[in-house]
Enzyme design. Structure first.
Site, PDB file in Angstrom:
ATOM      1  N   HIS A 270      14.682   0.021 -25.429  1.00  0.00           N
ATOM      2  CA  HIS A 270      15.893   0.136 -26.246  1.00  0.00           C
ATOM      3  C   HIS A 270      15.692   1.297 -27.217  1.00  0.00           C
ATOM      4  CE1 HIS A 270      19.509  -1.044 -28.342  1.00  0.00           C
ATOM      5  NE2 HIS A 270      18.852  -0.839 -29.472  1.00  0.00           N
ATOM      6  N   ASP A 272      17.273   3.632 -29.851  1.00  0.00           N
ATOM      7  CA  ASP A 272      18.423   3.863 -30.732  1.00  0.00           C
ATOM      8  C   ASP A 272      18.702   5.358 -30.792  1.00  0.00           C
ATOM      9  OD1 ASP A 272      19.108   1.151 -31.693  1.00  0.00           O
ATOM     10  OD2 ASP A 272      17.005   1.177 -32.289  1.00  0.00           O
ATOM     11  N   ASP A 382      22.215  -4.741 -28.515  1.00  0.00           N
ATOM     12  CA  ASP A 382      21.866  -4.651 -29.938  1.00  0.00           C
ATOM     13  C   ASP A 382      23.053  -4.387 -30.854  1.00  0.00           C
ATOM     14  OD1 ASP A 382      20.022  -4.705 -32.035  1.00  0.00           O
ATOM     15  OD2 ASP A 382      19.782  -2.540 -32.025  1.00  0.00           O
ATOM     16  N   HIS A 587      25.393   2.442 -32.457  1.00  0.00           N
ATOM     17  CA  HIS A 587      25.337   1.221 -33.284  1.00  0.00           C
ATOM     18  C   HIS A 587      24.387   1.284 -34.484  1.00  0.00           C
ATOM     19  CE1 HIS A 587      22.214   0.106 -30.164  1.00  0.00           C
ATOM     20  NE2 HIS A 587      21.575  -0.255 -31.250  1.00  0.00           N
TER      21      HIS A 587
HETATM   22 ZN   LIG Z   1      19.557  -0.702 -31.448  1.00  0.00          ZN
END
Ligand SMILES: [Zn+2]
Length: 985
Positions: A270, A272, A382, A587
């Site tokens: 994951h 970001d 997420d 996000h």
């Molecule tokens: Zn995230």
């Protein structure tokens, strides 16, 4: 034999820590290290520059100077290139270059990292805290590194990303920007040497993890527990590694129970797209992670890696074409699976409906064009909650499944399912799964597997769940330890069956398994956490809202100019603008949870984007605003007739000397809108000191901690408005009340010079409406939420998302509140009515200690009317103010025969055919019929959300029937308007 399990487990831990792990590597030889600190502004340079292959004319050639183990490197955010030279000695065991750049024992993915290159520029391996090696000989050795005599040169691009979320977490830091020159270098080179790697010790460690670590999760009343305990003790008694492994072989060979839970394990990272690092660092994080994925795939053919976000693939394609070709080959093979089909993993609550459509259309188009593949699963593990528009959007875009797990973070209630049919506000359902391990970055430990099985809430009907394993962010994805554990848990008594395969295979199995027995959850997936992200870094919210409004206007006008006058449609410019908007909906950007650097750049980007979009407005003419596809000219306002009173014949506001609206009367009915004794327009300040996750969380206790505004207040009538100014500390608040002549609507503009820290600002609008529910605009519709706190779940929604409007009603009176740029809001029952409180500002100190300091303008309006009036006022308040705009004859209108329906968006088709696309939807949650009325010659067909013809087996309601639109509740219809072929040949 007497055995004490706790002593055996304690012994196991000590043996692993002190006797086994140190034997994994045997040091063989030192290497020679030299270093080059990237000069200039310290920003990263292409590898070709650092390797001396292609140095830009205006930059110095890199000069490597001697560097030794123990030396520090930095500064924070700087890049240091290490040149490592050595010669591999003879060894019967595989030889690895082992590097420790200064790892912490925690926060994998949250601090320094490195990418290892060959001198020809090919990345071969990334370095991370639990992945600090490069194999040089033996199975899986990095190719083309060693010369015939065993000598080698490698380069490490070492990124001094500072640890920002450490132990303890959420500590205020200035390192969200580059430090000053006196800041010490944050990292020290701890190790750089050639070592012999012991595959046997590695395997024994994993055997012990699959047995000893499983033991506490087995039932001590069952024989299995004691057999495993005995085997572990025998392994610890053994005098050599092979004997120890032999002692464990039998218990490791025992198969899983017939009814063991089945877990699909998917490699994942994951990443970001920006967060505790700037966007430019994410580009490198993705390249590092994919380099590791490819290296691990070369040595282990059994596993599958799922990767989301077209933007992240596109970054690697641009920065590392040679690496990207290797990725593409693995995609073709089916081992790297592009998932999600969105441009980024966006916030899933705040973006407008059209933005979510474009997240999908830009993402899936990239996947299709680049890989010949489209994802069937929405992948948003997420994001901070999921609006009830998603099921329809996803299914109409061609997805079959939806993945998240974020609701496991709820602070109040426990979500009742892990696998369920999620029903959106319109009634569309999509099969949805939350991995019960409660993480998207599992390490495949026995404890995680056991937690997942115990936690899984749909065991009565389903045997399957997903496990996403691999370190995220800067952690480098899955590592060989995780994979080795998945192999041991493949079919092991006392553990779930772990199968390495693509997520789609899991979803297909579970779809068949559950059939029509799938439990249903209706409405939004509200996250009972991170409620502050609707407000933090308000410039992100304003930038996003205004960019969406500009794009809506520009695309409409450009479409009209193209259709009517043959003006070239700015496809490429609009694509670029959209990709910018979509990226910033990521996000941690739109929610405001990134470091100062990210938000500073984003503010500049939004400003540039606004100017760019304004330059794309075709034509010039009278000043005005575009609302609902007609031009509205500037109107005369209503002057206050006496101090403190605004009256436009429809509405009369009396404003007290404290600057609050005492009465607001609808003159047609004589109805009073303000609660008796209420103060409409009151600015409410609260002490906002979060327990954790500062920029993210708006805790309950904050709303119990009001701070009185004690500074001086002035109120005066100026021209056509009443202006109220108040001070508090170093902050200044200016509220301007005004009316227009044509509507029962009071405009409230709030300008704030915000100098607070750790405070929250709300605007209180108490209205005399008695209701149990309030209605909030969401994408392509609205959602009703309680105004009371009857149940835990009701109370937990003490701060919610509102798009452009909120509406409350009782028989005989409806009141709407519209905003131009806020999302956070609460609507609660108070004596005499309902208090509607949009949230304007916060000032959390982590991760950006200066969050939102400075000047901000917010526009609101309070009106008497129904939802349709409120929606119209929201259109008006959010319409871009354009200096020059030509009159536009509508391209299309709807002759609504019954119910309520609108055209939300018009544009030219993505396929650049010149066809016009119109997005239409029902607005009230009822049924509507309408006839499209075209302002140009065209045939009308209905498509899916991605502008493709509806497939013969389309299983969602079709709107267009015999030239009429028949829409169900909140139903979206995408229409393709095809002009006749041009007569010129
Ligand atoms: Zn995230």
């Amino acid at each position: 034999m007497h055995v004490n399990p706790s002593i055996v487990l304690a012994r196991l831990q000590r043996v692993v820590r002190e006797r086994l792990r140190p034997r994994l590597y045997e040091p063989l030889a030192d290497v020679s290290v030299s270093a080059w600190r990237v000069d200039g502004d310290g920003e990263p340079v292409p590898s070709a520059h650092a390797l001396g292959l292609d140095v830009p004319a205006d930059r110095e050639k890199p000069s490597y100077v001697p560097f030794a183990v123990g030396d520090t490197w930095g500064p924070a955010w700087g890049t240091t290139w290490l040149r490592i030279e050595g010669r591999v000695p003879d060894s019967a065991l595989p030889v690895e270059l082992v590097l420790d750049l200064g790892w912490f024992d925690h926060s994998v993915g949250g601090h320094c990292e490195g990418l290892v290159y060959r001198p020809d520029g090919m990345p071969v391996k990334a370095l991370h805290p639990r992945n600090g090696w490069v194999r040089l000989t033996g199975p899986g050795a990095a190719p083309d590194v060693l010369a015939v005599d065993g000598s080698f040169t490698l380069y490490v691009e070492a990124a001094a990303n500072p640890l920002l979320l450490g132990l303890p977490p959420f500590v205020e830091t200035t390192l969200g920007e580059k430090p000053g020159p006196d800041e010490p270098e944050p990292y020290r080179l701890v190790a750089a040497q050639l070592c012999a790697f012991s595959p046997d010790v590695f395997a024994l460690l994993r055997d012990l993890e699959a047995t000893g670590d499983l033991l506490p999760h087995l039932d001590a009343g069952e024989p299995r527990y004691w057999r495993v305990l005995d085997a572990v003790e025998a392994a610890l008694d053994a005098t050599n590694v092979l004997d120890a492994r032999a002692a464990l072989a039998d218990v490791l060979a025992r198969p899983a129970h017939a009814t063991a839970h089945r877990m699909t394990a998917v490699g994942h990272a994951h990443i970001d797209s920006a967060w505790l690092w700037p966007l430019r660092e994410t580009r490198r994080k993705v390249a590092r992670t994919l380099t590791n994925v490819l290296a691990l795939m070369d040595t282990d053919p059994t596993w599958v890696y799922a990767m989301s976000s077209a933007q992240q693939f596109a970054w690697v394609e641009a920065d590392h074409p040679e690496l990207f070709e290797r990725v593409r080959a693995r995609v073709v093979e089916g081992r790297i699976v592009p998932v999600g089909g969105m441009w980024v993993e966006s916030d899933a609550v705040m973006p407008a409906g059209e933005s979510l459509v474009r997240q999908i259309s830009y993402g899936q188009r990239y996947f299709a064009e680049t890989f010949g593949h489209e994802s069937e699963v929405v992948w948003l593990p997420d994001s901070f909650g999921y609006s009830g528009a998603w099921p329809q959007l996803a299914r109409r875009a061609g997805y079959r499944w939806f993945l998240t797990q974020k609701l496991s973070w709820n602070d109040t209630t426990v979500f009742p399912h892990h696998t369920f049919a999620w029903e959106g506000i319109d009634g569309t359902r999509i099969l949805t799964h939350f991995p019960p391990s409660d993480t998207y970055a599992a390490e495949v430990t026995a404890a995680e597997l056991k937690h997942a099985v115990t936690n899984f809430r749909d065991k009565t009907r389903s045997d399957h769940s997903l496990l996403l394993f691999g370190y995220g962010d800067g952690g480098g994805g899955p590592n060989r330890e995780m994979l080795a554990r998945t192999h041991r848990f493949r079919d092991l008594e006392g553990a779930p069956r772990v199968e390495l395969r693509a997520p789609e295979k899991f979803f297909a199995d579970v779809e068949a398994e559950l059939g029509d027995q799938t439990p249903v959850w209706a409405g939004e997936l509200y996250l009972e956490l991170h409620r502050g992200t609707l407000t933090s870094q308000i410039a992100m919210k304003q930038g996003n809202r205004r960019a969406e409004a500009m794009l809506r206007t520009v695309e409409y006008l450009a479409t009209a100019a193209a259709v009517r006058d043959g003006v070239a449609y700015p496809y490429d410019e609009l694509d670029e603008a959209w990709r910018t908007v979509l990226l910033h909906q990521f996000h941690d950007i739109l929610p405001g949870s990134s470091i100062s650097w990210v938000h500073r750049e984003a503010r500049d980007t939004y400003a540039r984007l606004d100017a760019r979009l304004r330059s794309l407005v075709p034509g010039a003419g009278a000043p005005g605003r575009l609302v609902g596809w007609t031009v509205v000219r500037a109107e005369p306002a209503v002057a206050p007739d006496i101090d403190g009173v605004l009256d436009n014949g429809l509405l009369r506001a009396v404003i007290g000397p404290d600057g609050h609206v005492r009465t607001l009367t609808e003159l047609r009915t004589g109805r009073e809108l303000v609660i008796e004794g209420g103060q409409l327009g009151e600015l409410q300040l609260f002490r906002d000191e979060p327990v954790r996750w500062d920029a993210w969380d708006l805790d309950r206790h904050v709303l119990r901690s009001p701070v009185e505004l004690t500074g001086p207040v002035t109120a005066e009538a100026t021209g056509d408005a009443i202006v109220v100014t108040r001070r508090h500390g170093d902050s200044t608040f200016t509220t301007t009340y005004a009316m227009r002549p044509d509507a029962p609507r009071l405009d409230v503009t709030v300008e704030v010079d915000w100098q607070e820290r750790e405070h929250l600002l709300k605007l209180s609008l108490p209205v005399a409406v008695h209701t149990m529910r309030a209605r909030y605009e969401t994408q392509y519709g609205s959602i009703e939420r309680p105004t009371h706190e009857n149940t835990l779940a009701d109370e937990a929604q003490y701060e919610v998302c509102s798009h452009r409007w909120v509406h409350v009603a009782e028989p005989g009176l409806g009141v709407g509140v519209v905003n131009d740029s806020t999302y956070g809001c609460d609507v609660r029952r108070v004596p005499g009515g309902t208090d509607i409180r949009p949230t304007l500002l916060r000032a959390p100190r982590f991760p950006d200690p200066d969050t939102d300091r400075g000047r901000h303008t917010f526009r609101f309006a309070v009106l008497a009317g129904d939802e349709t009036d409120t929606r119209a006022a929201a259109d008006d308040l959010n319409a871009p103010q354009l200096a020059a705009l030509a009159d536009v004859e509508p391209l299309m209108t709807l002759d609504v025969e019954s119910g309520a329906a609108v055209i939300d968006w018009m544009k030219l088709a993505d396929d650049r055919s010149g066809d016009v696309i119109a997005r239409v939807h029902e607005t009230r949650g009822g049924r509507a019929t309408a006839r499209p009325n075209l302002g140009f010659d065209a045939t009308v067909t209905e498509t899916d959300l991605l502008e493709r013809p509806l497939p013969p087996d389309y299983d969602l309601p079709v709107a267009l029937r015999a030239g009429r639109l028949i829409l169900g509740p909140y139903q979206i219809a995408t229409l393709r308007l095809t002009p006749p072929p041009s007569k010129e040949c």
